[in-house]
Design an enzyme around this catalytic site. Structure first.
Site, PDB file in Angstrom:
ATOM      1  N   HIS A  99      13.779 -38.177  28.688  1.00  0.00           N
ATOM      2  CA  HIS A  99      14.107 -37.626  30.009  1.00  0.00           C
ATOM      3  C   HIS A  99      13.446 -36.268  30.185  1.00  0.00           C
ATOM      4  O   HIS A  99      13.058 -35.621  29.214  1.00  0.00           O
ATOM      5  CB  HIS A  99      15.634 -37.460  30.160  1.00  0.00           C
ATOM      6  CG  HIS A  99      16.221 -36.449  29.217  1.00  0.00           C
ATOM      7  ND1 HIS A  99      16.404 -36.691  27.871  1.00  0.00           N
ATOM      8  CD2 HIS A  99      16.659 -35.168  29.416  1.00  0.00           C
ATOM      9  CE1 HIS A  99      16.933 -35.629  27.292  1.00  0.00           C
ATOM     10  NE2 HIS A  99      17.088 -34.683  28.200  1.00  0.00           N
ATOM     11  N   ASP A 101      14.777 -32.743  32.067  1.00  0.00           N
ATOM     12  CA  ASP A 101      16.134 -32.317  32.394  1.00  0.00           C
ATOM     13  C   ASP A 101      16.410 -32.372  33.900  1.00  0.00           C
ATOM     14  O   ASP A 101      15.664 -31.816  34.698  1.00  0.00           O
ATOM     15  CB  ASP A 101      16.387 -30.921  31.830  1.00  0.00           C
ATOM     16  CG  ASP A 101      16.487 -30.977  30.305  1.00  0.00           C
ATOM     17  OD1 ASP A 101      16.996 -31.985  29.781  1.00  0.00           O
ATOM     18  OD2 ASP A 101      16.038 -30.014  29.648  1.00  0.00           O
ATOM     19  N   HIS A 258      11.561 -35.482  26.772  1.00  0.00           N
ATOM     20  CA  HIS A 258      12.042 -35.210  25.416  1.00  0.00           C
ATOM     21  C   HIS A 258      13.245 -36.090  25.126  1.00  0.00           C
ATOM     22  O   HIS A 258      13.857 -36.664  26.039  1.00  0.00           O
ATOM     23  CB  HIS A 258      12.410 -33.731  25.256  1.00  0.00           C
ATOM     24  CG  HIS A 258      13.486 -33.266  26.194  1.00  0.00           C
ATOM     25  ND1 HIS A 258      13.235 -32.980  27.504  1.00  0.00           N
ATOM     26  CD2 HIS A 258      14.809 -33.057  26.011  1.00  0.00           C
ATOM     27  CE1 HIS A 258      14.351 -32.603  28.096  1.00  0.00           C
ATOM     28  NE2 HIS A 258      15.336 -32.644  27.213  1.00  0.00           N
ATOM     29  N   ARG A 273      21.681 -23.670  24.679  1.00  0.00           N
ATOM     30  CA  ARG A 273      20.670 -24.053  25.650  1.00  0.00           C
ATOM     31  C   ARG A 273      20.749 -23.156  26.874  1.00  0.00           C
ATOM     32  O   ARG A 273      21.822 -22.964  27.446  1.00  0.00           O
ATOM     33  CB  ARG A 273      20.937 -25.518  26.015  1.00  0.00           C
ATOM     34  CG  ARG A 273      20.530 -25.999  27.348  1.00  0.00           C
ATOM     35  CD  ARG A 273      19.107 -26.509  27.397  1.00  0.00           C
ATOM     36  NE  ARG A 273      18.825 -26.766  28.788  1.00  0.00           N
ATOM     37  CZ  ARG A 273      18.948 -27.962  29.369  1.00  0.00           C
ATOM     38  NH1 ARG A 273      19.284 -29.005  28.653  1.00  0.00           N
ATOM     39  NH2 ARG A 273      18.712 -28.101  30.649  1.00  0.00           N
TER      40      ARG A 273
HETATM   41  C1  OGA Z   1      18.693 -30.757  26.150  1.00  0.00           C
HETATM   42  C2  OGA Z   1      18.378 -31.830  25.213  1.00  0.00           C
HETATM   43  C3  OGA Z   1      17.760 -32.118  22.941  1.00  0.00           C
HETATM   44  C4  OGA Z   1      18.356 -31.919  21.588  1.00  0.00           C
HETATM   45  O1  OGA Z   1      19.261 -29.735  25.726  1.00  0.00           O
HETATM   46  O2  OGA Z   1      18.352 -30.919  27.330  1.00  0.00           O
HETATM   47  O3  OGA Z   1      17.931 -32.873  25.627  1.00  0.00           O
HETATM   48  O4  OGA Z   1      17.616 -32.166  20.619  1.00  0.00           O
HETATM   49  N1  OGA Z   1      18.552 -31.538  23.921  1.00  0.00           N
HETATM   50  O5  OGA Z   1      19.523 -31.556  21.480  1.00  0.00           O
HETATM   51 MN    MN Z   2      17.407 -32.661  27.803  1.00  0.00          MN
END
Ligand code: OGA
Ligand code: MN
Length: 290
Positions: A99, A101, A258, A273
């Site tokens: 995806h 984000d 990702h 994050r």
């Molecule tokens: C995000 C995500 C990836 C992870 O924070 O948007 O997809 O490895 N995280 O935790």
């Molecule tokens: Mn993500």
């Protein structure tokens, strides 16, 4: 260059060593932004920023963006904890399929930044796929067919219907709320999006949020989109972030998709994050009128 840079893959990602993200000179800042524009995924080693420092660092790239539906830290509204506890086993995790984000929003966020805090002894890697190089690799005929199209994105996983993984329990440690009628809405975005910092076209679709091509049914769209998902995920377009303590990871949602690999049941994993800037996706080519 005021730091050491080593590419992760031939086209995507770079590891940056020898700088302190809390204390960047103007030259560091400019060099970091130039490296980010080119490599689109950066890993800054040995950082360990606290939440305040992460917010300050993130603000270098634009206004902090507050995500819908995901509960932030109580004392830091711009930071969310991406957490899975050791006792959360056989659950679906945050972001465990390809995806970009919140790509279904009218103005999706641009940059996402993760600071590692607690990592499993092995596993819990994050994968990235290079949407610019994947586009470049298509034939001229395929590019010509795709370039004017729009795709529909929907936030259905936050919506009122059943999650795509059906009955599988969701993780409880990231507090995500669902049942939002507005998340069921489909929005049209360009299928080939411009990554402005490099001027490169990028495929802008993902199996998490893309529902169909505009003006077509999901069934009619399935073979083209299915082909694109397979193409994007080919090994030559992907890199793998094997987390090290202290890593600060950042990516550009205009140019990569990702996924979080959910292979570390029995271990705690905690990342912080932040999310920066948002914009209406800019088409790389003229769009068909809709
Ligand atoms: C995000 C995500 C990836 C992870 O924070 O948007 O997809 O490895 N995280 O935790
Ligand atoms: Mn993500």
């Amino acid at each position: 260059m005021p730091f050491d840079l080593s590419p992760i893959g031939p086209t995507l990602g770079a590891i940056i060593e020898g700088i302190d993200a809390r204390d960047l000179s103007d030259a560091d800042d400019a060099a970091l932004k130039a490296a980010f524009a080119e490599h689109r995924v950066l890993v800054l080693r040995d950082q360990s920023l606290g939440a305040d420092d992460q917010v300050t660092f993130s603000a270098r790239f634009g206004p902090l963006y507050r995500m819908p539906y995901v509960k932030p830290l109580a004392d830091h509204p711009d930071v969310i904890a991406v957490l899975k506890e050791a006792d959360e086993v056989k659950v679906s995790t945050f972001g465990s399929w390809w995806h970009a984000d919140f790509s279904y929003l009218e103005e999706p966020p641009v940059y996402s930044i993760l600071q590692a805090h607690e990592l499993p002894p092995a596993g819990g890697d994050t994968l990235f796929a290079d949407l610019c190089t994947a586009y470049d690799a298509l034939s001229d005929g395929m590019k010509a067919m795709l370039s004017p199209l729009k795709v529909m994105h929907s936030g259905h996983i936050y919506g009122t219907k059943l999650a795509p993984d059906g009955e599988k329990a969701r993780m409880r440690s990231v507090e995500v709320s669902t049942g939002h009628v507005e998340a069921d809405v489909e929005r049209a975005h360009p299928l080939v999006r411009l990554h402005q910092p490099s001027g490169r076209p990028a495929l802008f679709c993902s199996p998490t949020y893309t529902t169909r091509l505009e003006g077509m049914t999901a069934t009619e769209s399935a073979s083209i989109l299915g082909y694109l998902y397979e193409h994007i995920a080919r090994p030559e377009f992907t890199i793998r972030q094997r987390w090290q303590a202290g890593d600060l990871l950042m990516w550009d949602n205009r140019a990569v998709v990702h996924l979080a690999v959910n292979d570390y049941d029995g271990h705690r994993r905690l990342l912080h994050r932040t999310t920066v800037a948002s914009e209406r996706p800019v088409p790389a080519f003229n769009q068909e009128d809709s």
